[in-house]
Structures are given as C-alpha cells and as structure tokens.
Design an enzyme around this catalytic site. Structure first.
Site, mmCIF file in Angstrom:
data_model
loop_
_atom_site.group_PDB
_atom_site.id
_atom_site.type_symbol
_atom_site.label_atom_id
_atom_site.label_comp_id
_atom_site.label_asym_id
_atom_site.label_seq_id
_atom_site.Cartn_x
_atom_site.Cartn_y
_atom_site.Cartn_z
ATOM 1 N N ASP A 302 0.802 -1.218 0.000
ATOM 2 C CA ASP A 302 0.000 0.000 0.000
ATOM 3 C C ASP A 302 0.836 1.269 0.000
ATOM 4 O O ASP A 302 0.305 2.343 -0.297
ATOM 5 C CB ASP A 302 -0.955 -0.012 1.193
ATOM 6 C CG ASP A 302 -2.121 -0.968 0.978
ATOM 7 O OD1 ASP A 302 -2.294 -1.446 -0.159
ATOM 8 O OD2 ASP A 302 -2.856 -1.238 1.943
ATOM 9 N N TYR A 386 -9.733 -0.397 2.419
ATOM 10 C CA TYR A 386 -9.248 -0.175 3.782
ATOM 11 C C TYR A 386 -8.899 1.291 4.026
ATOM 12 O O TYR A 386 -8.491 2.019 3.111
ATOM 13 C CB TYR A 386 -8.009 -1.022 4.068
ATOM 14 C CG TYR A 386 -8.316 -2.306 4.800
ATOM 15 C CD1 TYR A 386 -8.560 -2.313 6.171
ATOM 16 C CD2 TYR A 386 -8.378 -3.519 4.128
ATOM 17 C CE1 TYR A 386 -8.842 -3.481 6.851
ATOM 18 C CE2 TYR A 386 -8.663 -4.708 4.799
ATOM 19 C CZ TYR A 386 -8.892 -4.677 6.165
ATOM 20 O OH TYR A 386 -9.180 -5.834 6.842
#
Length: 646
Positions: A302, A386
C-alpha cells in the site's frame, strides 16, 4: 514567506516540503530538456533530501539548494526514467533510464483500465451470465497484479480487476462481489489481455449498508463531549517546524510514505538532544492467506504500489480530529506534473492521556499527581477498501509512540449460503472475508545523542536454580550486541520481554550509564506466506521484526523502490547481505509490525478500529524522571495536602 516582488515562497530550511513553485520549476526543467514527450506521466515528484551533514551545517538565512526527484513514465512498456533537478536554477544533475521496472499504480492508467474492461465483450458476457446488464452499476477495483512469472506479465504494467455490484452511487460495493471474474489489463496500453471466469457464484443480495438511515439507532444518543483550550494549544509552529514542551521536530508528507518526521529532538534543560533524524512508515504489505484460485494472488504494497501520501484524506474537525487543531496542507504533483494542494492532510493536536505519575503517601496523607498529555500528529489514508490512520504520539516523559488504526471494509468474496468456507470467515449470509495480514515497516533513522549509535537485543530470562538462586525466583537481563547486518535480523519474543536498545556508547549520564531508547514492540506478527511464494519473495522485509542497516541514503524503503510486479529479493534482504558493521556508527532501525486478521462478523459491514504499533522509550537517556518539573494542573486537587491517613 514570499520573496519581494516575485510572489514565490522563500524556502527557509532544507527539509521544508516542496511548494507549488518548486514542483512547477522541476517539471518545467525536464520538459525543456527535450528528452521527454508531452504524454509523459509523473509517478513521483518529491524532495530529494539533502545529506545529513548539509542539514546539520545549515544556518538560518543561508541559501537553500534544493533537489527534486522525479519518476517519469514515458511509454507503455516497463520502462521508467528518474531525474534529479537542482533548484532554483533548474539544472538536471542526474538522468537515469531503467528497464523492467514499474512505478506505483498510476491513477490515470487505472481509470483507463477500468473503462477498457467495461467495454470488453468477454467481461460483459461474464456479467450477463450473472444477470448483470447495467454495466454502469458495476464497480471495478484495479489491483496490483503481483509477480507470478506469467508470460502475460512480461514488459507490461498490468493490473487484475475485480468487479462489484454498486447499483446506487453510495452503495457498499464490497457487500456484493461478482465472484470468479478477474480481468487482466495492460494499463500502459489500456488493453484487456484476458478475462478469467473461475465459475458462477450467486451475487450476494444484501447491500451491507453502514449508513445511519439503514441502521436505525436503538441506543440513547451520546451527549456532547467538548474539548476546549481557552488559552490556545501549547505547541508553536513555524513553517513545518514544531515545538511542544521539550520536543521539537519537522513534519512533512511524502507521496509514498505519508507522514515523515525529521530532526526529532528533546530540550533537556537547555541542551537540545537528538533522538531520531528521520521517521516514517516506509512500506506495508497486505498478503492474503487463501489458496482459492479466485483470491490467491491478492497482495498489495500500500506504500510502494499505491502511496500513503497520495491516498491521504482531507481531514475534518470533529470527525477525524477533535480538539484545538492545527492542520498542515501538503502539495503534490498530479500525474501531469501540475501541483495540487491537499488541504488538512495532517492534523496536530494535544490530548489528555490520564495520569502521568502519582503517589498517595499513606503516612503523610499527601497525594501528588501529574496528568499526562500527548501531542498527536496524524493522517488517514484510504487505499481501496481499507482506511489506515497513522498517529505519531509525543509524551511528556520523553516517549515516542506510533499507532496505526485500521478500519474500513473487508476485502470480500461471494460464497454460496450452503457451503463451508476455508481460509476465510463468513461475515454475511453470502459473503466471506479471507484471512490476511497487514504488515507495516517503520524506518527509524536513529540519532540518540548524536550519529554514533549501536543496537542491543535485551531479553529477560529466569536464572538457573542453584547457590546463586536458592529460591528459584531470580531473573536477569541478557544483552547481545547486534554487531553486523546479518546478526541484526531478529524476531519478537514476548516470553522473554524482548526489546531492542539503541545506545550511544560515547556518552554517559550522571549515573555512568549510556543513554538509550528502547524499541518496545506491540502486536508484531511476521509474514505467514512461504519465503518461496510470490509475495514472500517481494516482501522479504516482513519475515523479520527487526532489521538494522548501516545508514545509506539510497536505501529508502524496505521492499525496494519499485515493488510493483517485482520478482522479489529487493530492499532489506539485498542490502543486509553485505553484512556491514553496525557498531558505533550511523545506523537505521527497521521495525516490522502489524495485524494478522482473521475476520469476524463484527467486522462487517464496516470494521471497528484495530490497533498496531510500537513505542520508543528512554532508558538512561535522562538521569531521573524527566517529568518531575511538570507543573501541576491548574486544578488544586492535583496536589493535595492534609488528608487523614487511613
């Protein structure tokens, strides 16, 4: 501050964040070079940080030379160009072209990939097979493709695309996954290479809404909680420099790493003592733990594949931050090289944190207490489903803490109602969430009382029974110097209360001890995927909780600069193979921590916050409790005399 007559902001310090004028000047310099075309995409534009010696020697008012690092995508193949531009004159001081390298996923290309997939007749046929005829009602998430040695990957920037039904604009698409359909798209060419259909699974019918209107409250409303500081906050901000109580540091935001803190120091009664030169979350990986052919490939870096700064939110008072808030804006370059300002990217405020120290003397009846307060520097990044909150805390007793708050929506898969689910947990009648991990790496460029540090591993162990331990109750500490990079690859051992001490052996406190900070791990799993797996090779940093390296300015991120579709082995595993010495020198401490997430129904349809992180706690850095000089709170009840002893 602006230069007279120019309208351009004058840079006051070498570690200030890039401003819009600097971004424009750097982009203009590479354009004027004639080496790139008009269709170039800018994957990264950021400050190339000056050397530590340059920063230490800088004096206010001196001319500030700045270098800007640009990563450019000049065509559809796996080719990148890196450039270094010196400002303010715009000289190109380095130009490097690289093959078989991919940048973080480009938003421009991701949008094109989604559009191309929706036009593809194979994908459309797979949707119709599932009764989906309104293609505009389908949400498509492009995922980094990983690296599996497939022919389809060669010399391409590809993504794997998952589909979800989103029949109203604010629907929770993850509640209705279109299972089994994966599109492979060449992002550089906007070309659909393949559409795989692993088999028909009914699309879930429940919308999984988390909005108030769909979840009427049955509990009484909470009464207002107001935080007021009538005299204002206790911190002072000058540009990106912060002073609070005894702490000082500089704060900025990197497109990939998110919050970056520089020159963290503590004013010990007029003596400014360095603790960390630089601190950031340099990488994180989310490996999924299911062999399901529709899901096994899922893993996302990420930071390196998306960018924690690029995905940062604009924060809102009363929602993301509460109290007397100071916001830092940040300026990034978009993929066309144009500066864009993200308002309220970083939030800073003070929080009460219970008691800091207290003692009630039963003999005199006197009670003395000081309340703890911490300074909070935070940002929140949304990476697909997320949301991650990053919170750096500074405490009055010299402690530093990083806390990551994980929330958002689980990555979902559709499952038939009457089947067992392996390697996943059913969270709704037709929805399961696979097992997965969130593994973060913090890069801590240490500077405990100066640049010459070393690291010890300290375990607490029971003494053997015998004449020296006749009652069998004694225990001792065992310290091991981590003298080289190979020996400094370590795992957490909570049974031994293991922690790592960063020590300056060239300095002593008043007790003859060397000043140190101990790294106290929190929840610290390591990667569960095999070291021979695709993600295991690419996320080698996550196999250990601790790495220590000899400081090298080009070693920036734990999985290497370009983890996207990388074959693996880069970053910490490659660097530490040199086994450089680590004794009384410039060292960088890298800490892997995180969460192994076995989902639960309570995580659906939106996940309550789960926490991960670590602390840096002074050990012998001070001669005694450094908060003894903290004034009592204004309320006289915090220092009470005259109570009758029990």
């Amino acid at each position: 501050m602006t230069a007279p007559g120019t309208g351009e902001r004058v840079v006051q310090h070498p570690l200030e964040a890039l401003n819009a004028q600097e971004i424009e000047a750097a982009v203009d310099a590479v354009k004027r070079s004639g080496r790139i075309g008009d269709d170039v995409l800018y994957a990264y534009v950021g400050l190339d940080e000056p050397s530590r010696s340059h920063v230490r020697e800088f004096r206010t008012g001196e001319r500030v030379e700045r270098r800007v690092r640009l990563v450019m995508v000049t065509g559809p193949d796996a080719v990148l160009t890196e450039a270094l531009v010196s400002l303010p004159d715009g000289t190109i001081v380095a130009w490097t072209e690289m093959d078989n390298v991919r940048p973080a996923v480009l938003f421009t290309e991701a949008i094109r990939a989604v559009d191309a997939l929706k036009q593809d007749p194979r994908w459309q046929a797979a949707m119709r097979l599932r009764g989906i005829n309104d293609f505009d009602a389908v949400q498509i998430d492009p995922w980094p493709a990983g690296a599996f040695g497939l022919d389809i990957e060669a010399n391409r920037r590809i993504c794997r695309c998952l589909s979800y039904v989103r029949d109203v604009p604010d629907a929770n698409g993850y509640a209705r996954p279109v299972e089994g359909v994966v599109g492979f798209v060449d992002m550089g060419r906007s070309e659909v290479l393949e559409v795989k259909d692993e088999g028909l699974v009914p699309v879930p019918t429940d919308r999984g809404s988390y909005f108030m209107a769909d979840n009427p409250s049955a509990r009484p409303e909470l009464r207002p909680l107001e935080i007021q500081q009538p005299a204002g906050p206790s911190f002072v901000v000058d540009g990106n420099h912060v002073q609070w109580q005894c702490w000082s540091f500089r704060v900025s935001m990197d497109p990939l790493e998110g919050i970056v803190l520089h020159q963290i120091a503590y004013d010990d009664h007029g003596r400014v003592r360095p603790v960390l030169y630089r601190a950031s979350v340099d990488e994180m990986v989310v490996p999924y733990g299911t062999p399901d052919p529709r899901q096994f490939w899922k893993s996302a870096f990420d930071a390196g594949e998306w960018g924690l700064g690029r995905m940062a939110n604009s924060l809102t008072l009363g929602c993301d931050c509460l109290g007397e808030i100071f916001y830092f804006d940040t300026v990034f370059a978009d993929e066309r090289g144009n500066p864009q300002t993200l308002r309220n990217a970083i939030c800073m405020h003070e929080e009460d944190f219970g008691i800091l120290w207290k003692h009630a003397d039963v003999f005199s009846g006197r009670s003395e207490v000081r309340r703890s307060r911490r300074l909070v520097v935070s940002s929140i990044a949304t990476v697909g489903n997320y949301d991650y909150g990053f919170y750096w805390y500074f405490y009055l007793d010299g402690t530093i803490q990083l806390e990551v708050k994980l929330t958002g929506i689980l990555s979902s898969q559709a499952v038939p109602e009457d089947t067992e689910v392996d390697h996943a947990v059913r969270v709704a009648p037709q929805v399961a969430a696979p097992y997965h991990q969130h593994l973060f790496n913090a890069r801590l460029d240490t500077e405990i009382d100066g640049p010459h540090n070393c690291v010890y591993e300290v375990d607490v162990v029971g003494d053997p029974e015998g004449p020296e331990n006749p009652w069998g109750n004694a225990f001792s500490t065992v310290s091991t110097l981590l003298a080289s990079e190979r020996s400094a690859q370590r795992l957490v051992d909570s049974s031994r209360s293991r922690r790592w001490m960063i020590v300056n052996r060239k300095v002593e406190n008043a007790l003859g001890q060397h000043p140190a900070y101990k790294l106290v791990p929190g929840n610290s799993p390591t990667i569960l995927a095999s070291e021979n797996s695709s993600v295991g090779k690419r996320a080698g940093f996550a196999s250990k909780n601790l790495w220590v390296t000899a400081y090298t300015p080009t070693e920036r991120r734990a999985a290497g600069d370009y983890p996207n579709q990388h074959e693996g082995g880069d970053g910490l595993p490659r660097w530490t193979a040199k086994d450089r010495p680590l004794v009384d020198t410039d060292v960088v401490v890298w800490h892997t921590f995180g969460v192994t997430h076995i989902p639960r129904p309570e995580d659906w349809p939106v996940m309550p916050v789960e926490y991960a992180g670590f602390s840096l706690v002074p050990v012998g850095f001070f001669d005694r409790n450094p908060a003894l000089d903290l004034p009592a709170a204004g309320d006289a009840h915090c220092a009470i005399e005259g109570h009758e002893p029990p």
